[in-house]
Scaffold this active site. Structure first.
Site, short mmCIF file in Angstrom:
data_model
loop_
_atom_site.label_atom_id
_atom_site.label_comp_id
_atom_site.label_asym_id
_atom_site.label_seq_id
_atom_site.Cartn_x
_atom_site.Cartn_y
_atom_site.Cartn_z
N GLN A 239 -9.30 13.89 -46.80
CA GLN A 239 -9.01 12.61 -47.57
C GLN A 239 -9.40 11.56 -46.68
O GLN A 239 -9.41 10.44 -47.12
CB GLN A 239 -7.75 12.54 -48.21
CG GLN A 239 -7.60 13.39 -49.20
CD GLN A 239 -6.17 13.41 -49.78
OE1 GLN A 239 -5.45 14.39 -50.02
NE2 GLN A 239 -5.96 12.15 -50.27
N CYS A 387 1.07 9.44 -54.66
CA CYS A 387 1.63 7.98 -54.45
C CYS A 387 1.35 7.38 -53.29
O CYS A 387 0.98 7.89 -52.29
CB CYS A 387 3.04 7.97 -54.78
SG CYS A 387 4.08 8.62 -53.45
N GLU A 762 -2.27 6.36 -58.94
CA GLU A 762 -1.02 6.93 -58.52
C GLU A 762 0.10 6.09 -59.19
O GLU A 762 1.18 6.93 -59.62
CB GLU A 762 -0.62 6.85 -57.17
CG GLU A 762 -1.66 7.44 -56.28
CD GLU A 762 -1.74 7.06 -54.77
OE1 GLU A 762 -1.25 6.08 -54.48
OE2 GLU A 762 -2.30 8.14 -53.86
#
Lengths: 808, 164
Positions: A239, A387, A762
């Site tokens: 990521q 999140c 998120e």
């Protein structure tokens, strides 16, 4: 030149911001032509896999690899002893701790990597793993963080000095060998005084259970060391590909320009693929040792038991209010179970992430937060599962405390929220725990939500249901779940956010081609968010070339500008801003070129959709396409040829998306089965780039929230065995369990973001978890329930009903 | 390692013949031996359906079937369902209705949906949700997958009616 096309048509042609452009990624994915890391096949490629410990805490007395080396197809077996001369048997974590790459004398959690078997294919590697003999001496296991802080059993001998003293950790003093840090925010003394003198104080303890992001594609990589040219190429499910390149360089000593990290298509991330894992290091070493490419791919059990758990926060709250329900103070203490190594993926200065957003959407004048990190015999991780750093925990905490306070006040929970919301005119709002919220209009969103679902009607129906239940007419209770969340995303300002010293800016580089198409490269990486679609839309609106003529490329560190990657909803807030800013640089240069072509002063032309128009003479214009060609084919005095720009964007603040969710649920008290009748989600993510994609993100985030609230967990037994290591036990909802969602929105643009966008991926997870949980809890409120812990699976819901005496 | 077996398969209309260990799983045969990488591996335990293919007219999770069990079988993967020049209505509908995000589950999802619509050309929403419950998606929340399948069904039925 006569313009036959209307302005409206020119705008439509761009497919810029605000339109539901179909995704450019989908052609390859729907035809099975995605390119995920396990699809990579290189000549002579080997396969590596781990011997993992079945014990959660044990000393390793001996590792015998001789039989494994006799297995046909096995080429090498690496252990810590092999990595030690290279200094690679341990590696730094993102949280300032260090982590064993391969077990160095002991193991600290079940599934920890003990040896790395390298073989010609996965079957030979599996045979090799079977043949490695490890002699373990088991040690006492601690899976409870409270027990850990009292125990004589030292989990991390490496963090205790020879004289028995406890050196400071990366985040300050430690109070016990198994203690990692204490982190605090806010005003402790004033908060205690406010609580002591308050008219009403509500208290609650809650456990936000351990779970896992569990993307459908597990983690993996292919390392290929080209010994002739000294270049290392590393493909992987990263990521944050640039950060991985820097980390690999720092720990391997290979110069950064000789390392190329590529994130190909990624099959979902949700935080799981932010960190660096032993598999990456071992694959690189194995490729260097063997001179061949080495692939490592987790299986699902490896993934669930060893990489990147989320949550595991024991939260204790006290909230004070006047009798009328005006909140006066909030106190929160967290005992955070970080497992055997502190590998949380948070900005360096925030060992508990942004847990200090736990005052939520409310104007709470005084607050104090204290978090204690603790080592246990569980897997390391602590990632932000869909999140921004620990925001899900924070929002769950405050949205539960509000409900608990409403019960104490005997007040409607929607009304309690309304009287405490930060008012529109208070923004920018400085919260008691330090953040400055950029913008919001909570009352408008809340009123819209409650009106749409007919909140008063729902409450009346619920009251009738309770009567019917008491009269024996039904065995189903009705729960109305409310949540109002404020996220904090887009990390972040370099002045307070970094990871391993790398500032959390992001970047975009644009090249306009002579014929009026373009390529833009970013420091982020899509894992399903549709960046190739939406970033092109931002650019289309900024530079006036059609989105269909703009290629977006991410994930190759040899070509993309440096960026910190995609997680914490930071792509749109940070890289999206960089994209707009780079686009504006292009436009500024293009304006000079257009003015030259139109033979007027720079200031006498203005940008309009896809062209520069002479002010007051709209028939005189140059399109961006014409300007692009001129940039490459004409000598323009004082202007360099070409049309390119790069922007590195350091955001001045975070962005603060918010939303109002309502869930209506019927619960069968005899089976514990919840039936989600309705779910309404209003999101305000500021400027909306692609409504179709926003809606898709909301559906997905809510479904992950449903999973976490209603059943998904990483559970351990007392011996440290993971009880939920496969999808048999680890709950991922199917189409059968998931409802249809109603989505809605308001638009409150971020005042500091170039296009006013805030990020949305998120939010639905952050707001969804408390909403589902509150619905379950609300169903039992009339029968004396104040709080029960998640996950609310059928058994736990049944148990709640049983404990409340509802089974007669 | 045990004795290799002689295996014959038809995959996406093409005959394949090779020697394989009996323990070789069909998903690896497809992905690593035949370079058919549309079907993916998500769980190893038959739960997620990313590896779904059609064998002899039935939806099968190829991660938990030995290639020896598939010997002689006629196999269709996403690659055999449609390509750039002959897209299946489902492939178009998934794009049109945003029925995918990361794309990892998509090949299995569409392969299963194609079979479902063969078995039941007019499924209700409930029948779609039940019929697709063997395929997990972590991104979309299924709402747009259901929508995509409904749209493809309508499209296919309209085309069939037009042809009749």
């Amino acid at each position: 030149m006569k313009d036959e096309v209307t302005r409206e048509e020119r705008l439509d042609n761009l497919k810029g911001m605000g339109c539901s452009r179909k995704r450019v990624e989908d052609a390859r994915f729907t035809q099975g032509k995605g390119n995920y890391v396990d699809d990579i096949k290189l000549d002579g490629m080997l396969f590596g896999d781990f011997v993992r410990t079945p014990y959660a805490h044990a000393r390793i007395k001996n590792i015998d690899t001789s039989a494994a080396m006799q297995v046909p197809g096995v080429l090498a077996v690496l252990t810590a002893a092999d990595l030690e001369p290279l200094g690679l048997h341990w590696m730094p974590t993102l949280a300032g701790d260090k982590q064993m790459v391969l077990a160095d004398g002991k193991v600290l959690f079940q599934g920890q990597e003990v040896a790395f078997v390298v073989a010609e294919d996965r079957y030979a590697a599996a045979d090799g793993i079977e043949a490695v003999e490890v002699d373990y001496e088991d040690l006492p296991v601690i899976v409870d963080p409270f027990e850990s802080l009292q125990s004589d059993v030292v989990l991390r001998e490496d963090l205790v000095a020879e004289d028995g003293s406890i050196p400071d950790g990366a985040h300050g003093p430690r109070t016990h060998p198994n203690h990692i840090f204490t982190w605090e925010a806010g005003d402790k003394q004033t908060t205690e005084e406010v609580l002591a003198n308050a008219e009403i104080v509500a208290e609650e303890s809650m456990y936000y259970h351990r779970t896992h992001p569990c993307p459908l594609e597990t983690c993996g990589c292919v390392a290929s060391m080209d010994k002739v040219n000294g270049k290392l190429t590393l493909w992987g499910t990263f990521q944050a590909p640039h950060a991985i390149r820097t980390v690999v360089s720092l720990i391997s000593g290979i110069e950064e320009h000789n390392i190329r990290v590529i994130s190909p298509d990624i099959g979902g991330g949700f935080g799981n693929k932010v960190g660096a894992y032993p598999g990456y290091v071992c694959s690189v070493v194995a490729s260097i040792v063997t001179g061949k490419p080495v692939k490592w791919i987790e299986d699902r059990m490896d993934n669930l038991i060893s990489t990147a758990f989320a949550r595991d926060y024991w939260m204790k709250g006290r909230i004070s209010a006047t009798k009328e329900g005006k909140i006066t103070g909030l106190h929160c203490h967290v005992t955070a179970d970080h497992g055997g190594f502190d590998a949380c993926a948070d900005p360096t200065k925030f060992p508990a992430g942004f847990m200090n957003i736990c005052t939520g959407s409310y104007d709470i004048p005084t607050a104090y937060l204290e978090v204690d990190g603790v080592y246990t015999n569980k897997a390391p991780g602590g990632v932000s599962y869909r999140c921004s750093f620990r925001v899900t925990e924070a929002v769950y905490f405050i949205e539960r405390m509000i409900e608990v306070l409403a019960i104490k006040l005997n007040m409607d929970a929607a009304e309690l929220r309304r009287v405490n919301f930060i008012r529109k005119e208070q923004f920018p709002y400085k919260a008691a725990l330090g953040w400055e919220y950029d913008s919001g209009d909570y009352h408008t969103a809340w009123d819209k939500a409650l009106k749409t679902v007919d909140y008063d009607g729902l409450r009346a129906e619920q009251a009738q249901r309770i009567e019917d239940f008491k009269a024996g007419k039904t065995r189903k209770l009705m729960g109305i779940g409310l949540s109002f969340f404020t996220e904090i995303v887009g990390a972040g300002p370099v002045k307070n956010c970094d990871i391993l010293g790398l500032g959390m800016f992001d970047s975009c580089e644009i090249r306009i081609h002579p014929t009026g198409s373009a390529i833009a490269r970013l420091g982020t990486i899509s894992q399903g968010q549709g960046h190739a679609t939406t970033f092109a839309q931002i650019l289309a609106s900024e530079i006036g070339l059609p989105a269909d003529s703009i290629t977006i490329e991410e994930g190759d560190t040899d070509t993309a500008p440096y960026g910190l990657g995609t997680y914490g909803s930071r792509s749109t807030p940070v890289a999206g801003a960089a994209t707009a800013m780079a686009g504006r640089k292009i436009r500024a240069k293009a304006q000079m070129i257009a003015a030259y072509l139109l033979e007027v002063h720079d200031n006498d032309v203005e940008f309009d959709v896809d062209r520069f128009v002479v002010k007051g003479a709209p028939e005189r214009f140059k399109t961006m396409k014409e300007v692009a060609f001129a940039a490459y084919n004409q000598a323009i005095p004082g202007i360099e040829p070409g049309l390119e720009a790069v922007s590195y964007y350091d955001p001045p603040n975070m962005t603060y998306p918010f939303g109002a969710y309502v869930c209506v649920m019927d619960i069968d008290v005899d089976t514990g089965v919840p039936d989600i009748r309705r779910f309404y989600a209003l999101d305000d993510c500021g400027t909306r780039i692609n409504p179709m994609i926003i809606e898709g993100q909301v559906h997905g985030g809510l479904t992950e929230a449903l999973a976490v609230a209603l059943g998904q967990e990483i559970a351990y037994d007392d011996m440290g065995n993971v009880k939920t290591g496969t999808l048999m036990d680890f709950f991922l909802p199917t189409a059968w369990e998931v409802p249809n969602y109603e989505t809605d929105y308001t638009v409150t643009p971020s005042p500091h973001h170039p296009i006013g966008a805030k990020g949305v991926g998120e939010s639905p997870h952050v707001g969804g978890v408390p909403c589902f949980s509150n619905a379950v809890q609300d169903a039992f409120r009339a029968f004396g329930n104040t709080h029960t812990n998640m996950p609310h699976d059928h058994w736990r819901i049944w148990k709640t009903a049983n404990e409340l005496g509802l089974h007669g | 390692m045990s004795k290799k077996m002689h295996i014959k398969l038809k995959v996406n209309g093409k005959d394949e013949e090779f020697l394989a260990e009996p323990r070789e799983l069909l998903i690896y045969t497809l992905r690593e031996r035949l370079n058919i990488t549309g079907p993916h591996i998500g769980c190893d335990t038959s739960h997620c359906g990313a590896c779904t293919v059609t064998i002899n007219g039935k939806s099968v999770k190829s991660c938990t079937m030995f290639v020896a069990q598939a010997d002689g079988g006629d196999i269709t993967t996403i690659e055999g369902i449609g390509g750039p020049d002959d897209l299946h209505p489902l492939q178009e509908a998934f794009k049109e209705h945003h029925g995918l995000q990361c794309g990892f589950c998509t090949p299995g999802m569409i392969t299963r949906a194609a079979k479902l619509l063969e078995e039941n050309p007019n499924p209700t929403e409930e029948e779609i949700r039940f019929g697709m419950a063997g395929n997990i998606c972590r991104c979309t929340g299924y709402q747009n997958i259901v929508k995509s399948i409904q749209a493809a069904a309508a499209e296919m039925n309209a085309a069939k009616e037009a042809a009749e």
